[in-house]
Design a protein around this motif. Structure first.
Motif, short mmCIF file in Angstrom:
data_model
loop_
_atom_site.label_atom_id
_atom_site.label_comp_id
_atom_site.label_asym_id
_atom_site.label_seq_id
_atom_site.Cartn_x
_atom_site.Cartn_y
_atom_site.Cartn_z
N TRP A 40 0.86 -1.35 0.06
CA TRP A 40 0.68 -0.29 -0.13
C TRP A 40 0.75 1.86 -0.44
N GLU A 41 1.91 1.26 0.69
CA GLU A 41 2.37 2.03 0.86
C GLU A 41 3.56 2.54 -0.65
N HIS A 42 3.46 1.85 -2.10
CA HIS A 42 4.06 1.99 -2.58
C HIS A 42 3.10 2.87 -3.86
N ALA A 43 1.29 2.39 -3.41
CA ALA A 43 0.53 2.75 -3.79
C ALA A 43 0.32 4.49 -3.33
N VAL A 44 0.78 4.82 -2.56
CA VAL A 44 0.01 6.06 -2.04
C VAL A 44 1.27 6.43 -2.33
N PHE A 45 2.69 6.19 -2.89
CA PHE A 45 4.08 7.42 -2.63
C PHE A 45 3.96 7.78 -4.14
N GLU A 125 12.22 -1.86 3.91
CA GLU A 125 13.79 -1.31 3.41
C GLU A 125 13.22 -2.38 1.98
N TYR A 126 12.12 -3.35 1.82
CA TYR A 126 11.97 -3.11 0.50
C TYR A 126 10.74 -2.07 -0.25
N VAL A 127 10.46 -1.21 0.66
CA VAL A 127 9.34 0.22 -0.04
C VAL A 127 10.29 0.77 0.29
N LYS A 128 11.42 0.82 0.81
CA LYS A 128 12.49 1.78 0.61
C LYS A 128 13.05 1.73 -0.72
#
Length: 140
Positions: A40-45, A125-128
């Motif tokens: 979800w972090e990827h979608a929001v970013f 780390e993956y989200v980064k």
């Protein structure tokens, strides 16, 4: 569903189990995008970067929805972006943005052939790495 603020704009995100994608795009309003992503972090970013690019007139796509796809995929070709992160049957994230994002998303979820499912945070780390990929569109 999670709701976040980006300045005065709200961003609502939910994970959905999409059973059929055939007519989904005809139903989606201009302030909603569906992405086939793991986090979800990827979608929001990607949504924040797309909104920011339109604020600064540095967008590559003609629409915010298209820009979100470019950002999430890390590519400049909309065809490649759709193939990489566009809505697919199965688990996807749906993102709404705007003053009434949460309300808009709730209403839409009742109209589409999808079931909302729970989701958690991805490993930092993956989200980064995903964030770096999304930001690459500005460099190109």
């Amino acid at each position: 569903m999670k709701v976040l603020n980006y300045g005065t704009i709200k961003i609502a995100v939910a994970r959905i189990l999409l059973e059929d994608t055939s007519n989904i795009f005809e139903i989606l309003p201009d302030n909603v995008q569906i992405l086939n992503l793991e986090c979800w972090e990827h979608a929001v970013f990607s949504t924040i970067l797309a909104l920011r690019s339109f604020e600064r007139s540095t967008n590559k796509a003609k629409t915010i929805k298209g820009e979100i796809l470019l950002r999430a995929s890390g590519t400049l070709q909309i065809k490649d972006a759709i193939e990489a992160v566009g809505a697919k049957k199965g688990e996807n994230f749906i993102v709404a943005f705007g003053e009434n994002a949460e309300k808009d998303l709730h209403e839409l979820l009742s109209k589409i052939p999808a079931k909302e499912i729970p989701f958690g945070d991805c490993e930092k780390e993956y989200v980064k790495k995903l964030f770096e990929k999304a930001a690459l569109v500005d460099v190109r």
